[in-house]
Motif scaffolding. Structure first.
Motif, PDB file in Angstrom:
ATOM      1  N   ASP A  40       0.702  -1.203   0.453  1.00  0.00           N
ATOM      2  CA  ASP A  40       0.069  -0.337  -0.190  1.00  0.00           C
ATOM      3  C   ASP A  40       1.570   1.002   0.448  1.00  0.00           C
ATOM      4  N   SER A  97     -11.096  -8.253 -14.136  1.00  0.00           N
ATOM      5  CA  SER A  97     -10.725  -7.404 -14.014  1.00  0.00           C
ATOM      6  C   SER A  97     -10.246  -7.570 -15.866  1.00  0.00           C
ATOM      7  N   THR A 132      -6.923  -3.227 -15.287  1.00  0.00           N
ATOM      8  CA  THR A 132      -5.651  -3.581 -14.423  1.00  0.00           C
ATOM      9  C   THR A 132      -4.920  -4.437 -14.852  1.00  0.00           C
ATOM     10  N   ARG A 159      -4.312  -9.363  -7.019  1.00  0.00           N
ATOM     11  CA  ARG A 159      -5.765  -8.789  -6.716  1.00  0.00           C
ATOM     12  C   ARG A 159      -6.599 -10.288  -6.076  1.00  0.00           C
ATOM     13  N   ASN A 196       0.694  -5.209  -4.779  1.00  0.00           N
ATOM     14  CA  ASN A 196      -0.731  -5.857  -4.800  1.00  0.00           C
ATOM     15  C   ASN A 196      -1.767  -5.012  -5.635  1.00  0.00           C
ATOM     16  N   GLY A 236      -4.412  -4.581  -5.248  1.00  0.00           N
ATOM     17  CA  GLY A 236      -6.128  -4.281  -5.682  1.00  0.00           C
ATOM     18  C   GLY A 236      -6.756  -5.154  -4.111  1.00  0.00           C
ATOM     19  N   ASP A 237      -6.780  -5.001  -3.413  1.00  0.00           N
ATOM     20  CA  ASP A 237      -7.760  -6.081  -2.601  1.00  0.00           C
ATOM     21  C   ASP A 237      -8.247  -5.868  -0.921  1.00  0.00           C
ATOM     22  N   HIS A 245      -5.020   0.085  -3.300  1.00  0.00           N
ATOM     23  CA  HIS A 245      -4.943   0.228  -4.640  1.00  0.00           C
ATOM     24  C   HIS A 245      -3.706   1.092  -4.937  1.00  0.00           C
ATOM     25  N   GLN A 290      -3.528   2.816  -8.531  1.00  0.00           N
ATOM     26  CA  GLN A 290      -4.435   3.240  -9.040  1.00  0.00           C
ATOM     27  C   GLN A 290      -3.707   4.496  -8.165  1.00  0.00           C
ATOM     28  N   ARG A 313     -11.238   0.546  -2.219  1.00  0.00           N
ATOM     29  CA  ARG A 313      -9.849   0.246  -2.390  1.00  0.00           C
ATOM     30  C   ARG A 313      -9.215   1.627  -2.283  1.00  0.00           C
ATOM     31  N   VAL A 314      -9.820   2.213  -3.788  1.00  0.00           N
ATOM     32  CA  VAL A 314      -9.396   3.168  -5.013  1.00  0.00           C
ATOM     33  C   VAL A 314      -9.453   4.460  -3.579  1.00  0.00           C
ATOM     34  N   SER A 322      -6.184   4.172  -0.632  1.00  0.00           N
ATOM     35  CA  SER A 322      -5.276   4.264  -0.956  1.00  0.00           C
ATOM     36  C   SER A 322      -4.687   5.529  -1.101  1.00  0.00           C
TER      37      SER A 322
END
Lengths: 338, 338, 338
Positions: free
Chosen positions: B28, B74, B77, B126, B146, B148-149, B154, B157, B189-190, B193
């Motif tokens: 992250d 996805s 990504t 992901r 990572n 995206g979790d 994310h 991103q 998650r976007v 972060s």
């Protein structure tokens, strides 16, 4: 196969001339003049020579990103484009729409914009909706290659069919030859594209199938637009008599649900390409099929695997034709930049 | 595009400096100091230069295996990481968990051990469960990135969003700029972060959405931990007034079933980023969206495709940011070995 | 990992000798003589050396098209072949049959013909029907490599198991060593192939599982065909006592529906490889599993991750074995042409 034990540079391709090609996209064959088509076929000859080398690769598209965006399942067409692009040393990205976020409701235009921003130089698209590649081409900054759209068109298939016919017919020309397309014309993008290219090549083209599966072709034939002339009939005997080549089309089981066909058995009995029926054609008549085959339905197994069958040649020539088109389209983009 | 007719070696990258980067994984952005972030952005500048070349490739990661293990569907990504890795000449292996034996009940730790034994140097993961990449990093001997979790993070991103803002904002800095994140913060998650990186960059950050979709962010804002300051509100007018940039977040239809939203229509009416609502912001305010877009729900089509929209820039910059991170992580592994 | 900053040619492989190898296909291990097997293992040693290099690639199969056609889901085997082929600089095409038009009813023979016409030099096939790779080999003009067929065979797994045993057993030989295969023998292609190769290597082989899952092996053992000798028993204590190595096989949940197993819990209690049960074996006995693991069913988590476990070695050695086989098969095709 040769084992290369050192990492030699790929041999340079003797670049076939691209002068005269001025299309950024290939959406269908209807816009191609006969000289355009001949240029594609000559370029495919050069690619066939490459395919015969121990290392069947040339670096012509090195650094080019070819994205293959398929909204319908397909093995042979998808792999054919992938192998063609890799043989030219391009980088390939596969996107199968059913397993991707394009199913989250994103519009085709958004997807095309995204694919371009991700670096795609060439977009090969297959879509169940007729016209989708045209919409993509309006947005996409690179080259769009139609890999099949709805019932509308399948230009690379039509060109590989023509290439195969010229390669295998005595004399190397389709002009004046009786070529029959047999089966479900109504739903066939292969047939629609072939009408354009085979009439351009001067074939005596016959379209034959059950009346319910010929709808629309009659009016097209009567119109005879731009000198395209072909015969539409449900009389399979008349169609096959003295034919130089017969292309059987796949019958899809879904069509019966729609009431267009009584049963596969009846279809096979009345229109299936059997050894007996093939005797109506010339003794050395060629047998084509765009695949995948429903053996025993539209074509008998012994005909599909027989010595007149050029079905496997069609698959192999598909790689050469797609290499040729990727190569020509790349040149057109380069000219646009220069 | 240029047609290479001989197989020249790829030009050497003028290696951007990596001194100062000492992370083996990127899980992250919260652990990154401002100098760390600036190093990523400068490295991305070098990669943007590479992307502008006729052959947009450098051999920096030749012989490196990048395995992309995605437990959620996805397109953008996954393809972005794939293209980034290939642009650095890495070998890429794609594993889509839904279609693989990871669905046979194998634990994440077993899968990570297997992927490493198969040769992976970098694992891009992901996963629908928050924290899964941290678990993977405990086991994996290479670098974990990572992708995206869960609702957690994310990081690539957030970094591409920051890179895009700096690229497009007058003056090239986010410091003191009013940046609004609008929509479903709760599940994003976007957003989480971005809170870390945008506050680190000195933005005047506003988070705006329906009260049910802001849960937890109030307490976080009040805590103001480590000097991170941002405003949380459901007042869309206050949020958008004089904004320099607005990022709309995707609304997922599943949220309504959970009773968190009355209807998409009502959401669009009250919080959708329309042209009218955008007039509250500064005249040259930027519009961002992490994609894929629900046109007409969280953002109006004319806004998404309008001249303030930098959505396509975000996608293109994502490739540069991911190239930069793959490059920096590789250096950290090399240092660890040396 | 080393960052290559220029695009140097891959170092030449010091080609391991291939004299003595004369198989165009590898369909099972039963046809291999002991010298054949030793040649595979020696070639795998050379590939293990390559895998230890900073850039773990050699150009031995440059220009070779390896098509991986899998009719069953698999992560580890599919990726292992893909990585092995790419490490030899081959071009890889993945076809997952479930998502491709091979589900449209096309016969296996048609698919194989098509794959060959598309350019495949090597066909790696996994199929739920025993014998399918033999059918493919009758048609295919290149080399067929069996990636697992029904209950019948999984030759690359058997060879990597043998390679791992020789690598990790004191003295480097399996001769006279007590090796136990424990679990669902009935449905196991891994076990069937291992019977051939482990008896050829001179192991004292024991097969152990519930009586319902041993069917057919008794008769095979009694026949003792061609000097293959092994013991079949349901007595887990007798089987494990003083064993040098134990391979646990995966139990599939589907088997209970068929009435072959009472419950996973009961199976685990009676046949699961627990730490307690492992005490019956020699103190340094090795633990193997072909994966993916059902932790707590056929093997306890502490055993699978314990210091006797060589499960991760099996995965890593799988890449070396598959590189060796791809290399040897390529040589056999070359000889056939020359």
């Amino acid at each position: 196969m040769t084992i290369a034990s050192i990492d030699e540079p790929l041999p340079a391709i003797e670049e076939p001339p691209r002068s005269g090609w001025h299309y950024r996209h290939l959406l269908d064959v209807d816009v191609l003049t006969w000289p355009d088509i001949e240029l594609v076929l000559r370029t495919a000859d050069a690619m066939t020579e490459v395919l015969g080398r121990p290392i069947a690769k040339v670096p012509a598209l090195r650094g080019t990103n070819v994205t293959i965006l398929f909204y319908e399942a397909s093995t042979r067409t998808r792999v054919s484009f992938e192998v063609a692009a890799k043989n030219l040393a391009a980088d390939v990205v596969n996107i199968a729409a059913a397993t991707s976020s394009v199913t989250k409701g994103e519009s085709l235009v958004d997807t095309v914009r995204t694919v371009e921003a991700l670096g795609a130089d060439v977009l090969v698209i297959r879509h169940p909706v007729s016209g989708a590649p045209y919409l993509a081409a309006e947005t996409f900054g690179g080259s769009v290659l139609n890999g099949g759209d709805g019932w509308h068109g399948h230009p690379t298939q039509a060109l590989l069919d023509l290439y195969t016919l010229r390669q295998r017919l005595p004399g190397g020309s389709v002009e004046g030859r009786k070529v029959v397309i047999l089966g479900d014309l109504l739903h066939s993008r292969v047939a629609r594209s072939n009408v354009w290219s085979l009439t351009a090549a001067g074939a005596d083209l016959w379209l034959c199938g059950p009346p319910t599966l010929l709808r629309g072709f009659d009016a097209w034939a009567d119109a005879g637009a731009a000198g395209r002339r072909f015969t539409v009939t449900s009389d399979v005997t008349a169609a096959l008599r003295d034919a130089d080549a017969v292309m059987a089309l796949r019958i899809q089981r879904e069509r019966m649900a729609a009431g267009l066909l009584p049963s596969l058995r009846e279809y096979a009995a009345r229109y299936g390409l059997t050894a007996d029926r093939l005797k109506l054609a010339k003794p050395d008549a060629l047998v084509l099929h765009p695949g995948p085959i429903n053996e025993g339905v539209e074509i008998a197994p012994d005909v599909a695997a027989g010595d007149r069958s050029v079905i496997t040649d069609q698959v192999a020539n598909g790689v050469a034709i797609r290499m040729a088109l990727l190569y020509l389209l790349a040149g057109a983009r380069e000219d646009a930049v220069a």
